[in-house]
Design an enzyme around this catalytic site. Structure first.
Site, PDB file in Angstrom:
ATOM      1  N   SER A   1      -6.777   4.042   9.336  1.00 30.23           N
ATOM      2  CA  SER A   1      -7.576   3.963   7.906  1.00 30.23           C
ATOM      3  C   SER A   1      -6.949   3.109   7.055  1.00 30.23           C
ATOM      4  CB  SER A   1      -7.638   5.482   7.351  1.00 30.23           C
ATOM      5  OG  SER A   1      -7.871   5.367   5.657  1.00 30.23           O
TER       6      SER A   1
ATOM      7  N   HIS B   1       0.777  -1.189  -0.050  1.00 31.99           N
ATOM      8  CA  HIS B   1      -0.161   0.066  -0.033  1.00 31.99           C
ATOM      9  C   HIS B   1       0.993   1.176   0.066  1.00 31.99           C
ATOM     10  CE1 HIS B   1      -4.029   1.701   0.605  1.00 31.99           C
ATOM     11  NE2 HIS B   1      -3.439   2.592   1.278  1.00 31.99           N
TER      12      HIS B   1
ATOM     13  N   ASP C   1     -14.387   3.066   7.791  1.00 32.13           N
ATOM     14  CA  ASP C   1     -13.256   4.008   6.898  1.00 32.13           C
ATOM     15  C   ASP C   1     -13.979   4.743   5.966  1.00 32.13           C
ATOM     16  OD1 ASP C   1     -10.503   4.797   6.421  1.00 32.13           O
ATOM     17  OD2 ASP C   1     -11.175   3.950   4.604  1.00 32.13           O
TER      18      ASP C   1
ATOM     19  N   LYS D   1      -7.865  -1.294   6.690  1.00 35.33           N
ATOM     20  CA  LYS D   1      -8.044  -2.121   5.211  1.00 35.33           C
ATOM     21  C   LYS D   1      -7.117  -3.083   5.006  1.00 35.33           C
ATOM     22  CE  LYS D   1      -8.384   2.315   3.483  1.00 35.33           C
ATOM     23  NZ  LYS D   1      -8.366   3.631   3.107  1.00 35.33           N
TER      24      LYS D   1
ATOM     25  N   ARG E   1     -13.673  13.084   6.526  1.00 35.09           N
ATOM     26  CA  ARG E   1     -12.399  13.770   6.729  1.00 35.09           C
ATOM     27  C   ARG E   1     -11.896  14.489   5.482  1.00 35.09           C
ATOM     28  NH1 ARG E   1      -8.512   9.057   7.369  1.00 35.09           N
ATOM     29  NH2 ARG E   1      -6.948  10.469   7.492  1.00 35.09           N
TER      30      ARG E   1
HETATM   31  N1  URA Z   1      -5.099   6.464   2.231  1.00 35.31           N
HETATM   32  C1  URA Z   1      -5.897   5.920   2.959  1.00 35.31           C
HETATM   33  O1  URA Z   1      -6.440   4.856   2.882  1.00 35.31           O
HETATM   34  N2  URA Z   1      -6.608   6.519   4.126  1.00 35.31           N
HETATM   35  C2  URA Z   1      -5.881   7.846   4.855  1.00 35.31           C
HETATM   36  O2  URA Z   1      -6.167   8.410   5.503  1.00 35.31           O
HETATM   37  C3  URA Z   1      -4.815   8.482   3.866  1.00 35.31           C
HETATM   38  C4  URA Z   1      -4.212   7.552   2.893  1.00 35.31           C
END
Ligand code: URA
Length: 424
Positions: A183, A82, A161, A187, A168
Site C-alpha cells: 500500500s 512517508h 489502494d 503510492k 481493509r
Molecule cells: N499507510 C498506508 O498508506 N497504507 C497502509 O496500509 C498503512 C499505512
C-alpha cells in the site's frame, strides 16, 4: 482465472503467482470480483503472509491500476518521505520545508487521517485557504517554482489502494506487513520521486506494535524500493508516546511552526533533523554529516520557516489564519509521581471522539480540537499539575480516560529511544 481458487490457494498457505495477483487486483478495481471475495483474500494474506516476490507483484499491480507521475521534467533529484502513521506525528510539516530550504526538491503526496492516527492533509487544511487538490500540472509546476509541494493523492494514483484500503479498514485487515508494504510503496513509487525515506513507527501507538514485525516491514519496503530501482531507506522510530506536545490538526500545525522557529519539543526536533538529514544526504549525494550541518543551518537561520510560509501561501493558505477550537480547559493530575508511560492511543481516541478525525468515512473534521500534553515520560508530576490542556468545540473528552492514560511511578523512567535503527 478463478478468484475462488486464488483465495483457496492463499488460504492453504501456498505462494500466488504474478498472474493470479495481477488478476485479483485488476478484477477488484473493475468490480468483477466482490468486496466479500477481496476481503476473504485479504484476510488469507493477513493470516498466511506473502513472500517478497508476491509482495512485489502486488505492489506492481497496484501501481499499474492508475497513473504514475512523471517528474523527469524537473531538474535534480526529487526526494519523498512517508511515515507509517502515529499519534501527534507532524514530522512531514517540519521536515519537508527544511529539506527544500537546503535546495533539495520535495514532491510529496499525503493522505488523510486513518483510524486514531492523523494525516498530513487534514493538518494542512486547518490553515484557512490551503488547497490540497492540485492537478498533476500544478504539482509539477510548484516543485519547479519553489522546490516543495504536498498535495492529496488524486483518484488517478493507485486507485487499487484507495479501494483496498477502505475495505481493509472495515474488515480487520490493516495490520499485515505485505499489505502495508504494498500500500505504501505503490503510492510512493507512483508519486514519481527518485529517492524515498520511510519513517516506520514501532510501539504501542503504531499500526505495527511489535519491534520484529516493524523490522520486517521496513526491510520489505526497502527491498521493494530496490526492486523498482528507487533508493529507499527506512528509519525505525518510537511510537510509545505522542510525538511532540500536541495531538489534533491545527494544534499540530502550530507546533510545527514553533519547531521551525527553533522553540519546539526536543524529541520532535531531533527526529525531524535526523529524517531531513537523510533526505538531504540522498538528494545531494553528500555525507550524512555534511547534510546534518546544512539541515541545522536551515533551521537556525529560519530559512526552513520561511520556506514553510512560502509553501503554504503558494497553495493558497494564510499562515495567520489557523482554525481554532471554541473552548479549552485543563485536566489536572490527581496524584504525584514520575510519568512512566503514556497511553497515546487512548489520548488519540479521546481526540477522535471530539472530532479531530473521522469515525465514519464521511465525517467532517473539527480542525481546532485536540490536546496539548504538558507532561512527558520522565517528568515529575505533583498532584494538581496540568497534565493536558483540552481544546474542544462542543463535546469534551472523558477526563477519567485522560488521567488513566498517564501511568505514574515513584521512580524516574528512562523512557524509550527515539530512533531504534536505520535500514539502508
Ligand atoms: N499507510 C498506508 O498508506 N497504507 C497502509 O496500509 C498503512 C499505512
Amino acid at each position: 482465472m478463478n478468484i475462488t481458487k486464488i483465495i483457496e490457494k492463499k488460504k492453504d498457505n501456498k505462494e500466488l503467482n504474478k498472474d493470479e495477483i495481477t488478476y485479483a487486483v485488476n478484477a477488484y478495481v473493475m468490480g468483477i470480483i466482490s468486496d466479500a471475495q477481496m476481503s476473504s483474500l485479504l484476510m488469507a494474506i493477513c493470516i498466511n503472509g506473502m513472500n517478497l516476490d508476491e509482495t512485489y507483484f502486488l505492489t506492481k499491480a497496484m501501481i499499474e491500476s492508475g497513473n504514475v507521475i512523471d517528474l523527469s521534467s524537473i531538474d535534480g533529484i526529487k526526494v519523498d518521505k512517508h511515515s507509517t502513521g502515529g499519534v501527534g506525528d507532524k514530522t512531514s510539516l517540519v521536515c519537508l520545508p527544511i529539506v527544500a530550504a537546503c535546495g533539495v526538491n520535495v514532491a510529496k503526496l499525503s493522505g488523510r487521517g486513518l483510524g486514531h492516527t492523523g494525516g498530513t492533509i487534514d493538518k494542512l487544511e486547518s490553515i484557512k485557504g490551503f488547497r490540497s487538490d492540485l492537478s498533476e500540472e500544478e504539482f509539477i509546476r510548484q516543485v519547479k517554482s519553489i522546490g516543495i509541494v504536498d498535495a492529496e493523492q488524486t483518484k488517478q494514483i493507485v486507485p487499487a489502494d484507495k479501494k483496498m484500503y477502505a475495505l481493509r479498514d472495515v474488515t480487520g485487515t490493516t495490520r499485515s506487513v505485505p499489505l502495508i508494504a504494498s500500500s505504501i510503496m505503490s503510492k510512493k513509487l507512483a508519486a514519481g520521486a527518485d529517492k524515498i525515506v520511510l519513517d516506520v513507527k514501532t510501539g504501542s501507538g503504531a499500526l505495527i506494535t511489535d519491534f520484529e514485525e516493524s523490522m520486517n516491514l521496513a526491510k520489505m519496503m526497502v527491498m521493494l524500493g530496490k526492486m523498482f530501482n528507487k533508493k529507499t531507506i527506512a528509519l525505525i522510530t518510537d511510537m510509545n508516546e505522542p510525538l511532540g506536545d500536541s495531538i489534533g490538526n491545527s494544534l499540530e500545525v502550530k507546533e510545527a511552526i514553533r519547531t521551525l522557529s527553533g522553540i519546539g519539543n526536543k524529541r520532535l526536533t531531533d527526529l525531524c533533523l535526523t529524517i531531513a538529514s537523510y533526505m538531504v544526504s540522498m538528494g545531494k549525494d553528500i555525507s550524512l554529516k555534511e547534510a546534518k550541518k546544512q539541515v541545522e543551518d536551515a533551521l537556525t537561520s529560519k530559512r526552513a520557516l520561511n520556506k514553510f510560509k512560502e509553501f503554504v501561501s503558494y497553495q493558497g493558505g494564510d499562515i495567520n489564519q489557523i482554525k481554532e477550537s471554541k473552548y479549552s480547559y485543563d485536566i489536572l493530575s490527581n496524584q504525584d509521581g514520575y510519568v512512566r508511560d503514556i497511553n497515546e492511543t487512548m489520548l488519540a481516541m479521546e481526540c477522535l471522539s471530539m472530532g479531530s478525525g473521522r469515525i465514519n468515512k464521511d465525517d467532517t473534521i473539527k480542525h481546532g480540537v485536540g490536546m496539548i500534553i504538558k507532561k512527558h515520560i520522565g517528568d515529575y508530576v505533583s498532584k494538581g499539575d496540568v497534565l493536558v490542556t483540552v481544546y474542544y468545540d462542543d463535546k469534551k473528552v472523558n477526563d477519567n480516560n485522560v488521567l488513566k492514560s498517564f501511568m505514574l511511578s515513584s521512580t524516574k523512567s528512562e523512557g524509550f529511544p527515539l530512533i531504534y535503527t536505520v535500514i539502508e
